[in-house]
Write an enzyme that holds these catalytic residues in place. Sequence first.
Site, PDB file in Angstrom:
ATOM      1  N   ASP A  77      -1.549  -1.219  -6.468  1.00 32.95           N
ATOM      2  CA  ASP A  77      -2.435  -2.049  -5.640  1.00 32.95           C
ATOM      3  C   ASP A  77      -3.866  -1.524  -5.547  1.00 32.95           C
ATOM      4  OD1 ASP A  77      -1.252   0.067  -4.232  1.00 32.95           O
ATOM      5  OD2 ASP A  77      -1.389  -0.930  -2.296  1.00 32.95           O
ATOM      6  N   GLU A 135       1.099   0.374  -2.143  1.00 34.08           N
ATOM      7  CA  GLU A 135       1.045   1.754  -1.628  1.00 34.08           C
ATOM      8  C   GLU A 135       0.114   1.881  -0.434  1.00 34.08           C
ATOM      9  OE1 GLU A 135       0.131   5.622  -0.613  1.00 34.08           O
ATOM     10  OE2 GLU A 135      -1.406   4.359  -1.495  1.00 34.08           O
TER      11      GLU A 135
HETATM   12 ZN   LIG Z   1      -5.659   5.079  -1.443  1.00 32.87          ZN
HETATM   13 ZN   LIG Z   2      -3.820   6.121  -3.923  1.00 35.30          ZN
END
Ligand SMILES: [Zn+2]
Ligand SMILES: [Zn+2]
Length: 386
Positions: A77, A135
């Site tokens: 991401d 994440e």
């Molecule tokens: Zn980050």
């Molecule tokens: Zn990262």
Amino acid sequence: MTASVEIPVDELVRYRRHFHAHPELSLEEHETLAFIEGELRDCGFDEIRSGVGGTGLLATLRGGKPGPVTLLRADMDALPMQETADVPYRSTRDGAMHACGHDGHMAILLSAARSLARMRAEIPGTLVFCFQPGEEGPAGNKLMIDDGALEHPHVDRCFALHLYSGLDVGTVGIRDHAFFASSDRFELTLTGKGGHGAMPHASVDPIVAASHLVTMLQTIPSREIAPKDPVVVTVGKLESGTTFNVIPDHATMLGTVRAMSDEVRRSIPERMERMVEGLCDAMRLDYAFEYHWGYPPTVNDPAMDDVVRDVAREVVGSENVVDPHDIVMWAEDMSYMMNERPGAYFIVGVRGPERGVEPQHSARYDIDERALEVGFKMMVGIALHG
Ligand SMILES: [Zn+2]
Ligand SMILES: [Zn+2]
């Protein structure tokens, strides 16, 4: 071990720039997923599971030699921010940017997967290439675990890397045990009794109480926790009042807590609430306190670190292995998998003479792309290490 593997320099750079130019936010990595799936198709993987945990992907490759099941992970991401760097591969999407380096992580793992698929006979055990969404907040790692990412095949160990602007290109950072912190969040509302700013005795002032509390909370890390256990308590938002001569009813506070030890981390909300309760009792306020558990600390298994050490010494030379690297108060959702299976997380330097000097999450973040070759060699080396 890695000497025989050709390094696909052009492919690494092409992939990284493609991902960089086409960032997608957490849990929305649909085009990224389709691109990765397309590049892995027809490479001879035993199985490709797409859509794991939403927009994640697992590609399994059974090697020709006996050995463990090893999961190698890259996160997918981007961040909701506007890129300001003027580079030819700059983000083509308003309000999205690969400012954490996940573009590079995907390029490294994708190239490594394709190269390793051509040398199956040399691979000990089974490899699982894990492309993980979300994440930066929503714990995509946990979503993938809940969707069976550590089973079929049963994963024995796991590895992940982060590109890191605090280290020069050509270096690798390793640390046994806790490397990154936990990241938890709290919300607090103090309720007093509003009134005229000139008549405080007729009110219960939440602003004065909140002010005391901000400084009181700092005594948790400084006076309750041993100095050897790093803890951060940060009040990031404090809101109250509307004008100069009115005492408001409420004050609200948002903050984050970071810790390197899970035991210490678990003790923090109780300590905070004791202070909140005591202060509110002393100052005649009511309160509502909410604590949200986020990512646990990222804890490396020393035996898995030894694998990374062996490979790093070969890839960059012992003199370029920073070991032990300092702790980093970042948090990382790979910690969920590393709580389930022994694993190692390491960092790869991206700081070059011209690029890679801006910190992660900066709107001008960029890397010295030679770091991609280091990351590639590390992942391939770990895959072949056995
Ligand atoms: Zn980050
Ligand atoms: Zn990262």
